[in-house]
Structures are given as C-alpha cells and as structure tokens.
Design a protein around this motif. Structure first.
Motif, short mmCIF file in Angstrom:
data_model
loop_
_atom_site.label_atom_id
_atom_site.label_comp_id
_atom_site.label_asym_id
_atom_site.label_seq_id
_atom_site.Cartn_x
_atom_site.Cartn_y
_atom_site.Cartn_z
N ARG A 1 -1.62 7.84 -0.50
CA ARG A 1 -1.47 9.06 -0.95
C ARG A 1 -0.01 9.28 -1.78
N PHE A 2 1.07 8.79 -1.17
CA PHE A 2 2.32 9.02 -1.45
C PHE A 2 2.43 8.23 -2.90
N GLU A 3 1.93 7.04 -2.98
CA GLU A 3 1.90 6.61 -4.49
C GLU A 3 1.21 7.20 -5.51
N GLU A 4 0.10 7.86 -5.01
CA GLU A 4 -0.81 8.59 -5.92
C GLU A 4 -0.05 9.83 -6.53
N LYS B 1 2.11 -2.56 -4.13
CA LYS B 1 3.29 -1.86 -3.54
C LYS B 1 4.35 -1.99 -4.34
N VAL B 2 5.46 -1.13 -4.29
CA VAL B 2 6.58 -1.02 -4.89
C VAL B 2 7.42 -1.10 -3.98
N GLU C 1 11.16 -0.14 -2.71
CA GLU C 1 12.43 0.59 -3.17
C GLU C 1 13.44 -0.03 -3.01
#
Lengths: 337, 337
Positions: A12-15, A237-238, A240
């Motif tokens: 959800r956070f990536e979206e 996945k990125v 950070e």
C-alpha cells in the motif's frame, strides 16, 4: 476494516508513493496553467502600475506580516524613494531540466543614495539533493553599495566574496570551503553581529536554508527518484538509502546571512506578487472613503533621518492604519489556496 | 515618476479595481482547472485509502498545527475508532449562481459509541453580503449524539435548535432572532462555558465568522458588484455606499459556537485534503525506516478512558514523534501556493 499484514502495508505504501508522484505532476501542470492564465494580466498590471508612483513601496507596507517584519525603517526609506518596478517570473518553466517551481524576483530602482544598481535580480532554483531534501537555493547577488551606505553592514559583500572563492578554489567541496579565509570572515561577521535583525537587503546574499545544491546534483537526484518510481510502479522493492550517509558534517547555516530567505522569497512570489493590487487597494480602503485619495502627497523625504522609525505609508503621505484591519472592509480579503 | 493629480489617482484606482476583477476570474478558472486535474487522482486515492485502516485518523494526527490544535484527545479517540472516509467536494462548481469557492467536507464513520450518524457532512458556501463582506458561511449540522456521550457538551444541539427557530420564526431578521429563547440559551451556554476549548465536533455547529449571508443576499451583492464594474469599465464614477448603513447592531458572534470554523474548514479543504498522502507518508518517514511499518498494530481501544491524554498515532500503534519534524526528512515538505 480488517488490519493488514506487514506485506500488505508495504505494498500500500509503495502504491501511495506512486500516487504522490502523480499529485506532484498535477501540481506542476497547475503552475504552468496559472502562469499561462496570469501572463496577460501581469502585463496589463505592469502598464497600469507604471503610472502610479510608489505603488510597490505601498504594497510592501501593506504586505502580510511575514514580509513586513523583515523590512527595517531604513529599507522602507529606500523603497519609498526609489523602488520603481517588481517582477516575478518562473524562468525555468519551459526548461525540461529545470523546474516550474523555480522563480526570480527582479527589483527595479531609480537613482538613489545607497547603491549604483538599477536592477537587483534574485533567482531561486527549486532543486533536490541526493540526501533527500528539496527546496529553493539561490546565489548571492552583489550589490554595488555607495561608500558608507551599505545597509547590510557588509553582509552581501561577504556572502558574494565567499561564493566567488568557493567557485574558484573549492569546487563543490563544502568541507574544503570551510578552510577558505572568506568562510571564516563571513561566519565571524554573522556570529558577532549585534543587530537584532539584518536589513532586507541582506536577503540578496541568501544561499539556502539547508545547503547549496548544484544543478548537477539535482539532476542526479531527479533521475534516482524517477528510477525508484519506475520500480515501485512495477511492484519491485526499492532500497531506501540512509539519509545521512553522505553527510559532510558541514553546517552551511554558519555562513547563511538570511536563514529564512527561501520562505520570504516564497511569500513575495506566491502571495505579495499575485495579490499586489489587493494590498494596494486595501491601503486605500483603510482610509475610509475615496476623498482620502487626494491626500496622497509625497513629503519631503530628505527631512527624514536614517535612524528614525520610518513608515512607507507616511513617507508617501498616507498614514498607516493597522488598527483598521479588523474592520468589515478588511474582511473582504480571503485567504486563498 | 511625476506625482499624479487627484483625478488621475481616482482614474487609476478604478482601473485597478477592474483589473482586480479579472484576477478574480483567473483564480476561479484555476480552481476549476485544479478540480478537473485532481478528480481522477482523488478517485484513485480513495480506492487506495479504502484498503488502509486508520488512514484519516493518522492524517489528522500529522496534520498542520492549525488543524491539530482543534482536535481534543476525546476527538482523536473517535477518529481512531471509527473515522473511515473523508471527502471534500466543490459542490457549486457547475452552478452559475454558486461559487467554485464553496465546498463540502464529508466524514464517513463506522459504528461507534458517540453518535448514530454514519455520515456527517458540513457545507460551506462562499457568499458576499450587501455590506461588502465576503467569505464562507455554513448551516449547523445536527449530530445524533448517543445518550450521555455528546462531546460538544450540547453546543451542536443548541446551535441547530437556534437555526431551526430562526427559519421558523424570525425569517431573515437577525434583530428579531435575538428575541428567541433559543438565542438566549445558546448565547448563555457559550458565555458560561468553562472548557478552554470546545470539541472538534462543535465545528459542525459553525455558521459564520461575520454573520449569516443568504443565497439571495449574495446574489444581490454579486449583481451590484457586476453593475459597479460595468460602470468602472466605461469610466463612469461609482458611488460607494457607506458600509455600516445596513448594520442591524446584532453581534452574530454571540451565538457562534466555533468562531474560527471557516478558517479550520479552509485548511482542511485546501491543505490537509490535497496533501493527505504526504502527511500519511510523513508519519512513517519520522519512524526512520520501512521495518517500522510492521509495528502498526491497533491496541485495545477499550482500555483507554475519555479523560486521559489520547494520541491517534498511539491509538493505532504508532508513537508520535514531533521532535523529528526538524529532521532533513521532514524538510522534504515544501509550502505550496
């Protein structure tokens, strides 16, 4: 609503980050649209204002407290005597490598006793740093002060000198720059200053409220961000990066002559500039009725001394009526988005 | 620049008023454009948010201080337990008699112990009064509080009752309305209140920070303004009316349950609503890294008592980290126009 699993939450956070980028695009689109709609109006306004003496001095006088608090009486005097034009432009709006959030504020002055310049232009670039900051940065503007009349007390000269020395001797190395004699001189000048507040003109020496960010660094940061966004769009996945990894340990605020320079510039560009006519009209509404317009006479400015409390409205013959601001007339002004 | 004659000054002043009206038209055009550009994004966002528990509760928690200061701990508890949706819409955007500046804020709640309502919608109309004021007015919203759980301490009920009585017995006569028992009851309730600050829910009772303005009055005022503008365009002189001519001597703030209700609504609609994702993401950035997302667990809300200091982030399992706001991460957020 059922609670989410950690995996669901991260997805959800990536979206949301992807959506956030779309909101930013919409914002940029609106800035362009606003520029397009307003361009003919600003042209028309400039033509009208050209016929009104002291227009900008009065606007500065009636400007929101976030601007007015930075105008010393001696600054007001310069505005009243010689500020003729003001112009804000989004100079990177058609530059694909630049940002429509960048802007320049250009002051046009008549002959005056303080400096030789007829034009003082301050540019603000909207940039991103590799460690995740984004905001406005600027280069110090040299002001050709007349002998003994430097309102900034040497701050603009010192900021400009350090800037020049950094380019010539330190490249982009912030750590190396701290060893320059110009660095120590400016840092000391700021630390030892006994003035509670610098002149508005010191703002021309502003660099950044965080640190200087070059066009190259900003381009790299934009590219990194675009790549991360592409990954997120594909659901990858990125990683950070730790934000303080590249920290060079230099406190750039040690040599910042006007720490809130970006905020002040933003209020001038996004409130005072678009609403200038409103502020000017308000100056007259506070007077009560139209007859007062005929009282607008410029007093003999030479009688004023630099050290006295000076008020632009008074300088151009209008008395300041702050108390009237809570009257129904002033309620006409609404805050805008 | 040569000084102007009084006649020249008045002529310039009229020209500026005409220009001001063109600026207002440009602003309206931009609000429409913004609505158009953002509509698909808000739709997308709503779909995403529907999958995220406590999204809006967390946004309220991270909202700017201008909003957060009005949220009491007991209000936070309601948001954390049952606020499910929030929606801002410009409901008069296609209405030629309405204003694109009008908006509604609609809260969707799940089953809760405080009130029966599933939807609480507060509408704000942008109107002009005949005495020259312009701004947002609203009608009190009735909240079906459950027995003994009225967080507003009777304020929303009293505001709604006065509103009903005004419609039924006083017509548009503000002076006559002061004679209603409902008027005295509300005025007394407000005057005698010992709470330092009302519940956020009292905001649903807000009417106006100046006075109530009807759709009819606003239409008349708009018409008068348009006529004056036409005259000015032709260079005819417009007689300004004395603004207090129609003053009925009634202080409408005597019965206003939430005096800054319009300002709070504006910040929710123009900052919190468009930037909601940013505030939500910031709540997570302050945590340091992605792993913390898995810590998002809702605690047993029933253990909390109404009188304790309650914090939404805590309620939904995230600790509040205000101190981190000055970190470089939070500097990412820039003020927008």
């Amino acid at each position: 609503m059922a609670e989410q699993t950690p995996e669901e939450r991260i997805a959800r956070f990536e979206e949301l980050s992807v959506l956030e980028a779309e909101f930013e695009d919409a914002e940029i689109q609106l800035i362009r649209k606003s520029d397009e709609i307003h361009a003919p109006l600003y042209k028309k306004r400039a033509d009208l204002i050209a016929k009104i003496p002291h227009f900008w001095a009065l606007v500065f006088e009636q400007s929101p407290p976030e601007v007015e608090q930075y105008i010393l009486p001696s600054d007001s005097k310069v505005f009243a005597e010689s500020l003729e034009t003001l112009e804000v432009s989004r100079f990177e709006i058609d530059d694909p490598k630049g940002s429509p959030r960048s802007f320049s504020i250009k002051f046009g002055f008549g002959e005056n006793e303080y400096f030789e310049d007829r034009v003082l232009e301050k540019k603000f670039w909207f940039r991103k740093s590799l460690d995740g900051w984004q905001g406005l940065v600027s280069e110090p503007v040299k002001i050709a002060w007349k002998e003994g009349n430097d309102l900034s007390g040497g701050l603009t000269d010192a900021a400009y000198k350090l800037w020049q020395a950094k380019q010539a001797k330190a490249g982009g190395d912030a750590k190396k720059a701290t060893q320059l004699p110009e660095y120590k001189e400016l840092a000391q000048k700021i630390e030892q200053s006994e003035e509670p507040q610098p002149s508005f003109f010191a703002w021309f020496g502003f660099v950044s409220s965080y640190k200087w960010v070059s066009a190259e660094e900003s381009e790299q940061a934009n590219q990194k961000e675009a790549e991360a966004l592409e990954k997120k769009k594909k659901g990858e996945k990125v990683e950070e990066e730790e934000e303080d990894e590249e920290d060079d340990g230099v406190d750039s605020q040690e040599t910042e002559v006007f720490p809130v320079g970006d905020q002040l510039a933003t209020i001038i560009a996004e409130d005072m500039w678009p609403s200038a006519v409103k502020y000017y009209i308000r100056a007259h509404e506070d007077e009560g009725d139209d007859d007062d317009l005929s009282e607008l006479e410029v007093e003999d400015l030479d009688d004023e001394s630099d050290d006295e409390e000076v008020d632009i409205a008074e300088l151009v013959g209008k008395s300041k009526k702050r108390a009237a601001e809570d009257s129904p007339a002033s309620k006409k002004k609404q805050k805008k988005a």
